[in-house]
Motif scaffolding. Structure first.
Motif, PDB file in Angstrom:
ATOM      1  N   TRP A  72     -43.747  56.899  62.306  1.00 27.28           N
ATOM      2  CA  TRP A  72     -43.613  55.936  61.212  1.00 27.28           C
ATOM      3  C   TRP A  72     -44.996  55.521  60.747  1.00 27.28           C
ATOM      4  N   PHE A  73     -45.128  55.314  59.435  1.00 25.92           N
ATOM      5  CA  PHE A  73     -46.425  54.972  58.870  1.00 25.92           C
ATOM      6  C   PHE A  73     -46.257  54.080  57.652  1.00 25.92           C
ATOM      7  N   PHE A  74     -47.361  53.452  57.283  1.00 30.02           N
ATOM      8  CA  PHE A  74     -47.491  52.686  56.051  1.00 30.02           C
ATOM      9  C   PHE A  74     -48.426  53.493  55.170  1.00 30.02           C
ATOM     10  N   GLN A  75     -47.936  53.865  53.992  1.00 30.47           N
ATOM     11  CA  GLN A  75     -48.772  54.619  53.056  1.00 30.47           C
ATOM     12  C   GLN A  75     -49.611  53.619  52.278  1.00 30.47           C
ATOM     13  N   ASN A  76     -50.883  53.509  52.636  1.00 27.95           N
ATOM     14  CA  ASN A  76     -51.819  52.558  52.040  1.00 27.95           C
ATOM     15  C   ASN A  76     -52.677  53.303  51.025  1.00 27.95           C
ATOM     16  N   GLY A  77     -52.192  53.379  49.805  1.00 31.87           N
ATOM     17  CA  GLY A  77     -52.896  54.181  48.817  1.00 31.87           C
ATOM     18  C   GLY A  77     -52.903  55.615  49.294  1.00 31.87           C
ATOM     19  N   GLN A  79     -54.132  56.750  52.047  1.00 30.47           N
ATOM     20  CA  GLN A  79     -54.240  56.862  53.505  1.00 30.47           C
ATOM     21  C   GLN A  79     -52.940  56.474  54.206  1.00 30.47           C
ATOM     22  N   ARG A  80     -52.548  57.302  55.165  1.00 28.91           N
ATOM     23  CA  ARG A  80     -51.423  56.969  56.028  1.00 28.91           C
ATOM     24  C   ARG A  80     -51.939  56.171  57.216  1.00 28.91           C
ATOM     25  N   VAL A  81     -51.335  55.005  57.420  1.00 32.98           N
ATOM     26  CA  VAL A  81     -51.662  54.173  58.567  1.00 32.98           C
ATOM     27  C   VAL A  81     -50.453  54.237  59.495  1.00 32.98           C
ATOM     28  N   TYR A  82     -50.578  55.015  60.576  1.00 31.36           N
ATOM     29  CA  TYR A  82     -49.462  55.204  61.493  1.00 31.36           C
ATOM     30  C   TYR A  82     -49.209  53.936  62.291  1.00 31.36           C
ATOM     31  N   VAL A  83     -47.928  53.673  62.571  1.00 31.52           N
ATOM     32  CA  VAL A  83     -47.483  52.413  63.167  1.00 31.52           C
ATOM     33  C   VAL A  83     -47.118  52.604  64.639  1.00 31.52           C
ATOM     34  N   GLU A  84     -47.653  51.720  65.466  1.00 32.16           N
ATOM     35  CA  GLU A  84     -47.287  51.631  66.874  1.00 32.16           C
ATOM     36  C   GLU A  84     -46.029  50.759  66.953  1.00 32.16           C
TER      37      GLU A  84
END
Length: 181
Positions: A72-77, A79-84
Motif C-alpha cells: 500500500w502506498f500514498f501517491q504524492n505527486g 513519488q510513491r510513499v509506501y505505507v507501513e
C-alpha cells in the motif's frame, strides 16, 4: 487519484519510491516517520509524528492505493510513499445501523468477518481487509450477537498472505548504507 497527482506522474515518471516514512496504525491514524524514528525501530514500535493536518490527511487518503505486490502506498505527486501497516490496509468505523466505512470515509459492504487469536475483529470488503476500530468493538459485538456477522477464527500472521497485502514494504528493501563517518 487527484488530477494534480496524475499530471505530476506524467511530467516526472521516474521519481524514486520512498519507504518507511509513512505509517497507518490500528486506529486509522497516519504517522510521519523521519530517519531518526526509523533508526529506533520498525513501525509501530517507533511510530513517529502523528499527522493532524486535515487537508494533508484527506490528500493522503484520496491517493491511497496498492501495487501488484500488495504494498500500500500514498501517491504524492510523482513519488510513491509506501505505507507501513500496523494491522491491515483499512480500519473500519461502524455506524449505529451497522454501516461500515473505511478510515478514509469509503462506504463498504462486508462479505466476511474474521476473529484473530487476540480477539481482534476484521471485516473483508471489496476494497480489502480491514480491522474494526477499537472504539467500535461494542457495535461489532452487537452485530455478531445478532448474527449479522459470523466470525471465522484466523491467525493474524496468516492474514497478509491470505489477503495479499504487505505489512512493511520497507522491510523488503535493501539496508541503507551507513552514513560516512
Amino acid at each position: 487519484m487527484d488530477d494534480i497527482v496524475k499530471q505530476a506522474l506524467a511530467k516526472w515518471p521516474n521519481v524514486p519510491h520512498c519507504y518507511g516514512w509513512l505509517g497507518l496504525d490500528a486506529r486509522g491514524n497516519w504517522y510521519l516517520r523521519d530517519d531518526r524514528t526509523q533508526a529506533t525501530g520498525p513501525f509501530p514500535v517507533a511510530k513517529g509524528s502523528l499527522l493532524q493536518h486535515e487537508k494533508l490527511i484527506d490528500f493522503i487518503q484520496r491517493n491511497y492505493e496498492h501495487d501488484a505486490q500488495g504494498q500500500w502506498f500514498f501517491q504524492n505527486g510523482p513519488q510513491r510513499v509506501y505505507v507501513e501497516l500496523e494491522a491491515a490496509p483499512w480500519i473500519w468505523r461502524l455506524g449505529g445501523d451497522f454501516s461500515v466505512n473505511s478510515h478514509s470515509g469509503l462506504a463498504v459492504e462486508p462479505s466476511a468477518c474474521l476473529l484473530d487469536e487476540e480477539g481482534k475483529l476484521y471485516l473483508v470488503a471489496p476494497i480489502g481487509l480491514g480491522l474494526i476500530h477499537t472504539q467500535d468493538t461494542g457495535l461489532a459485538a452487537e452485530a455478531v450477537e445478532q448474527g449479522r456477522w459470523v466470525p471465522e477464527n484466523v491467525r493474524a500472521a496468516d492474514l497478509p498472505a491470505r489477503f495479499g497485502h504487505v505489512m512493511s514494504p520497507a522491510a523488503s528493501q535493501p539496508a541503507k548504507p551507513a552514513a560516512p563517518g
